[in-house]
Design a protein around this motif. Sequence first.
Motif, PDB file in Angstrom:
ATOM      1  N   ARG A  10      69.660  15.684 -91.863  1.00 33.05           N
ATOM      2  CA  ARG A  10      68.299  15.257 -92.220  1.00 33.05           C
ATOM      3  C   ARG A  10      68.032  15.426 -93.719  1.00 33.05           C
ATOM      4  NH1 ARG A  10      65.141  19.466 -88.610  1.00 33.05           N
ATOM      5  NH2 ARG A  10      65.789  18.876 -86.523  1.00 33.05           N
ATOM      6  N   CYS A  11      68.862  16.219 -94.385  1.00 32.05           N
ATOM      7  CA  CYS A  11      68.570  16.658 -95.762  1.00 32.05           C
ATOM      8  C   CYS A  11      68.285  15.487 -96.696  1.00 32.05           C
ATOM      9  CB  CYS A  11      69.760  17.458 -96.290  1.00 32.05           C
ATOM     10  SG  CYS A  11      69.561  17.980 -97.984  1.00 32.05           S
ATOM     11  N   ILE A  12      67.194  15.617 -97.464  1.00 27.16           N
ATOM     12  CA  ILE A  12      66.865  14.559 -98.438  1.00 27.16           C
ATOM     13  C   ILE A  12      67.143  15.042 -99.867  1.00 27.16           C
ATOM     14  CG2 ILE A  12      65.209  13.318 -96.988  1.00 27.16           C
ATOM     15  CD1 ILE A  12      62.942  14.821 -98.369  1.00 27.16           C
ATOM     16  N   ARG A  13      67.943  16.119 -99.988  1.00 27.83           N
ATOM     17  CA  ARG A  13      68.425  16.611-101.291  1.00 27.83           C
ATOM     18  C   ARG A  13      67.283  16.897-102.265  1.00 27.83           C
ATOM     19  NH1 ARG A  13      72.166  16.107 -98.121  1.00 27.83           N
ATOM     20  NH2 ARG A  13      73.990  14.786 -98.379  1.00 27.83           N
ATOM     21  N   CYS A  14      66.262  17.595-101.774  1.00 34.69           N
ATOM     22  CA  CYS A  14      65.125  17.901-102.654  1.00 34.69           C
ATOM     23  C   CYS A  14      65.381  19.157-103.467  1.00 34.69           C
ATOM     24  CB  CYS A  14      63.864  18.058-101.820  1.00 34.69           C
ATOM     25  SG  CYS A  14      63.864  19.568-100.818  1.00 34.69           S
ATOM     26  N   SER A  15      66.242  20.026-102.965  1.00 32.37           N
ATOM     27  CA  SER A  15      66.633  21.297-103.599  1.00 32.37           C
ATOM     28  C   SER A  15      65.581  22.402-103.485  1.00 32.37           C
ATOM     29  CB  SER A  15      67.051  21.121-105.066  1.00 32.37           C
ATOM     30  OG  SER A  15      65.940  20.910-105.893  1.00 32.37           O
ATOM     31  N   ALA A  16      64.546  22.206-102.684  1.00 32.65           N
ATOM     32  CA  ALA A  16      63.542  23.265-102.521  1.00 32.65           C
ATOM     33  C   ALA A  16      64.178  24.549-101.967  1.00 32.65           C
ATOM     34  CB  ALA A  16      62.430  22.790-101.588  1.00 32.65           C
ATOM     35  N   CYS A  17      65.166  24.399-101.091  1.00 30.85           N
ATOM     36  CA  CYS A  17      65.789  25.591-100.498  1.00 30.85           C
ATOM     37  C   CYS A  17      66.555  26.404-101.545  1.00 30.85           C
ATOM     38  CB  CYS A  17      66.701  25.208 -99.331  1.00 30.85           C
ATOM     39  SG  CYS A  17      67.995  24.037 -99.728  1.00 30.85           S
ATOM     40  N   LEU A  18      67.110  25.723-102.554  1.00 29.69           N
ATOM     41  CA  LEU A  18      67.825  26.449-103.614  1.00 29.69           C
ATOM     42  C   LEU A  18      66.849  27.299-104.426  1.00 29.69           C
ATOM     43  CD1 LEU A  18      69.768  23.957-103.019  1.00 29.69           C
ATOM     44  CD2 LEU A  18      70.475  24.153-105.378  1.00 29.69           C
TER      45      LEU A  18
ATOM     46  N   VAL B  42      60.483  26.236 -96.561  1.00 26.16           N
ATOM     47  CA  VAL B  42      60.127  25.215 -97.561  1.00 26.16           C
ATOM     48  C   VAL B  42      60.760  23.856 -97.265  1.00 26.16           C
ATOM     49  CG1 VAL B  42      59.763  26.857 -99.435  1.00 26.16           C
ATOM     50  CG2 VAL B  42      62.033  25.849 -99.099  1.00 26.16           C
ATOM     51  N   CYS B  43      61.722  23.802 -96.378  1.00 29.05           N
ATOM     52  CA  CYS B  43      62.450  22.534 -96.184  1.00 29.05           C
ATOM     53  C   CYS B  43      61.502  21.445 -95.680  1.00 29.05           C
ATOM     54  CB  CYS B  43      63.597  22.729 -95.188  1.00 29.05           C
ATOM     55  SG  CYS B  43      64.477  21.183 -94.880  1.00 29.05           S
ATOM     56  N   PRO B  44      61.401  20.318 -96.399  1.00 32.86           N
ATOM     57  CA  PRO B  44      60.456  19.266 -96.008  1.00 32.86           C
ATOM     58  C   PRO B  44      60.837  18.553 -94.715  1.00 32.86           C
ATOM     59  CG  PRO B  44      61.797  18.527 -97.836  1.00 32.86           C
ATOM     60  CD  PRO B  44      62.125  19.967 -97.628  1.00 32.86           C
ATOM     61  N   VAL B  45      62.083  18.715 -94.253  1.00 36.59           N
ATOM     62  CA  VAL B  45      62.479  18.077 -92.994  1.00 36.59           C
ATOM     63  C   VAL B  45      62.880  19.136 -91.953  1.00 36.59           C
ATOM     64  CG1 VAL B  45      63.079  15.763 -93.805  1.00 36.59           C
ATOM     65  CG2 VAL B  45      64.722  17.603 -94.082  1.00 36.59           C
ATOM     66  N   ARG B  46      62.371  20.353 -92.164  1.00 33.91           N
ATOM     67  CA  ARG B  46      62.473  21.439 -91.197  1.00 33.91           C
ATOM     68  C   ARG B  46      63.912  21.714 -90.710  1.00 33.91           C
ATOM     69  NH1 ARG B  46      57.813  23.272 -88.912  1.00 33.91           N
ATOM     70  NH2 ARG B  46      59.005  23.954 -87.124  1.00 33.91           N
ATOM     71  N   ILE B  47      64.838  21.754 -91.636  1.00 25.82           N
ATOM     72  CA  ILE B  47      66.206  22.128 -91.223  1.00 25.82           C
ATOM     73  C   ILE B  47      66.233  23.644 -91.050  1.00 25.82           C
ATOM     74  CG2 ILE B  47      68.648  22.119 -91.861  1.00 25.82           C
ATOM     75  CD1 ILE B  47      68.039  19.642 -93.587  1.00 25.82           C
ATOM     76  N   ASP B  48      66.599  24.089 -89.862  1.00 24.28           N
ATOM     77  CA  ASP B  48      66.623  25.524 -89.569  1.00 24.28           C
ATOM     78  C   ASP B  48      67.957  26.087 -90.084  1.00 24.28           C
ATOM     79  OD1 ASP B  48      66.499  28.039 -88.575  1.00 24.28           O
ATOM     80  OD2 ASP B  48      66.130  27.474 -86.490  1.00 24.28           O
ATOM     81  N   ILE B  49      68.019  26.253 -91.390  1.00 26.51           N
ATOM     82  CA  ILE B  49      69.282  26.665 -92.024  1.00 26.51           C
ATOM     83  C   ILE B  49      69.774  28.016 -91.484  1.00 26.51           C
ATOM     84  CG2 ILE B  49      70.362  27.261 -94.245  1.00 26.51           C
ATOM     85  CD1 ILE B  49      68.703  25.082 -95.547  1.00 26.51           C
ATOM     86  N   PRO B  50      68.911  29.035 -91.314  1.00 25.28           N
ATOM     87  CA  PRO B  50      69.433  30.316 -90.795  1.00 25.28           C
ATOM     88  C   PRO B  50      70.142  30.168 -89.440  1.00 25.28           C
ATOM     89  CG  PRO B  50      67.239  30.628 -91.688  1.00 25.28           C
ATOM     90  CD  PRO B  50      67.481  29.144 -91.693  1.00 25.28           C
TER      91      PRO B  50
ATOM     92  N   PRO C 221      71.533  27.180-100.109  1.00 24.28           N
ATOM     93  CA  PRO C 221      71.509  27.240 -98.645  1.00 24.28           C
ATOM     94  C   PRO C 221      72.005  25.956 -97.977  1.00 24.28           C
ATOM     95  CG  PRO C 221      69.504  28.162 -99.555  1.00 24.28           C
ATOM     96  CD  PRO C 221      70.241  27.582-100.714  1.00 24.28           C
ATOM     97  N   ILE C 222      71.618  24.802 -98.505  1.00 15.80           N
ATOM     98  CA  ILE C 222      72.087  23.564 -97.858  1.00 15.80           C
ATOM     99  C   ILE C 222      73.602  23.419 -98.038  1.00 15.80           C
ATOM    100  CG2 ILE C 222      71.465  22.124 -99.874  1.00 15.80           C
ATOM    101  CD1 ILE C 222      71.550  21.049 -96.153  1.00 15.80           C
ATOM    102  N   GLY C 223      74.119  23.848 -99.193  1.00  9.96           N
ATOM    103  CA  GLY C 223      75.570  23.787 -99.408  1.00  9.96           C
ATOM    104  C   GLY C 223      76.314  24.723 -98.469  1.00  9.96           C
TER     105      GLY C 223
END
Length: 477
Positions: free
Chosen positions: A317-325, A380-388, A346-348
């Motif tokens: 879903r990631c739109i590469r906004c970098s908010a998670c970084l 903060v993820c705008p597309v709610r990716i549950d990274i943890p 985190p996305i990486g």
Amino acid sequence: MTATFVGMPAFPAAARAALADTQLRHNLTHATHTIRDKRARVVAEVPDWEELRQAGADLKDAALLGLDRHLEQLEEALVARGAVVHWARDATEACRVVVQVVRAHGADEVVKVKSMATQEIGLNEALAAEGIAAWETDLAELIVQLGDDLPSHILVPAIHRNRAEIREIFRRRMAASGRPAPDDLSDDPSELANAARLHLREKFLRAKVGVSGANFAVAETGTLVVVESEGNGRMCLTLPEVLVSVVGIEKIVPTWADLDVFLRLLPRSSTGERMNPYTSMWHGLTPGDGPEEVHVVLLDNGRTRALSDRVGRQALRCIRCSACLNVCPVYERVGGHAYGSVYPGPIGAILNPLLRGVGDDPQVDSLPYASSLCGACYEVCPVRIDIPSVLVDLRSQVVDAHRRGRPRAEAVAMRSAAWTLSDSRRLARAERLSGRTGRWWTRLAQLPGPGRRWTSARDLPEPPAESFRAWWRRTRP
Ligand code: SF4
């Protein structure tokens, strides 16, 4: 760019080296805090932000669920509008297509819009191997390229550099690849931007071929969308005679209406702006306007592998906004290079193992552990990716991959316990046995070996001589 992520050490070693660089930490703290504060302010202005996030997540999930259909629809729409569509299973196939297109036009250079997909496939290196120069035109990418450096942030690839360092790079390196920087160049941001503008302008006007990625690909109309802040992207997309766009297959959105949601989510989450300064859209060819030949390379390169992962597929879903970084306490301290990939933070930490698979490369296997699991990235993820949750699942995959199918003693013991506890007669027999021999088992566990290792952090209480059920039967006949 001659530097490469290939052969980077695993995360713990790379992070240890990065932590020793105090200037890097200072630059990162300043930059990430500035961006995240801006983001927080503009997000607070949107009363239905949470609903918007949910809509973004749902739309992306629906698009991925029907990916095969949407991709065919996109191809059909692009071809109908005069574009040539290529399908690339991996980086090698994608690079081959781009090289062939450039060669077919007798060009020995290309201008590039900032594109994660082309960095992922190592396009600049593949072009260089064929004697074709690839000029990055995004300011931060230009700094990275001139400095023989590697990107360390999705949105601001040169985030680890401060103004004084950038001035030195321009003064030392610009002359080798075109118009030199002025002798009296200062570290004033407007002077630095002007030096880059003049350096790039002659490349824009000369290049026959432009290369881009795409932030979104609208299936129903065959529209590719690039969002950027400097206007360099629009120059690359419109000035050259030929345009080649390398697009990850997860960039698909089925309809124009879907696009609306993402164009509201992306600028606020990435640069902390209400609207993006430049949003370029094109579908195929427009006679008399823009490029005369358009190629679109639809790139898999591990995306279908990620799609087959039940927990991890949400990363697409990631739109590469970098908010998670920008909110990650680990990224803030070690920077992007420690992740050994064009996708840091985190996305990486989830995307690289999902695209490349675990169990083969110690560097990739170390990434799911590069997190404190604090959950700030999810918030903060705008597309709610549950990274943890994806990180935890990937950790179990890494452990399983290294186990190579052999069950561990602990797993065997747990399976035996489950078998015993699932039947009352077996349990009664085990209780009788443990009552008679339990003392010896407890003592055995103290001897050197797996028993002592297991009990070093756990209690192993001595079983009672008489079980509760035996006591019940004896006292209430
Ligand atoms: S995972 Fe979410 S927050 Fe991170 S870059 Fe992707 S969309 Fe943005």
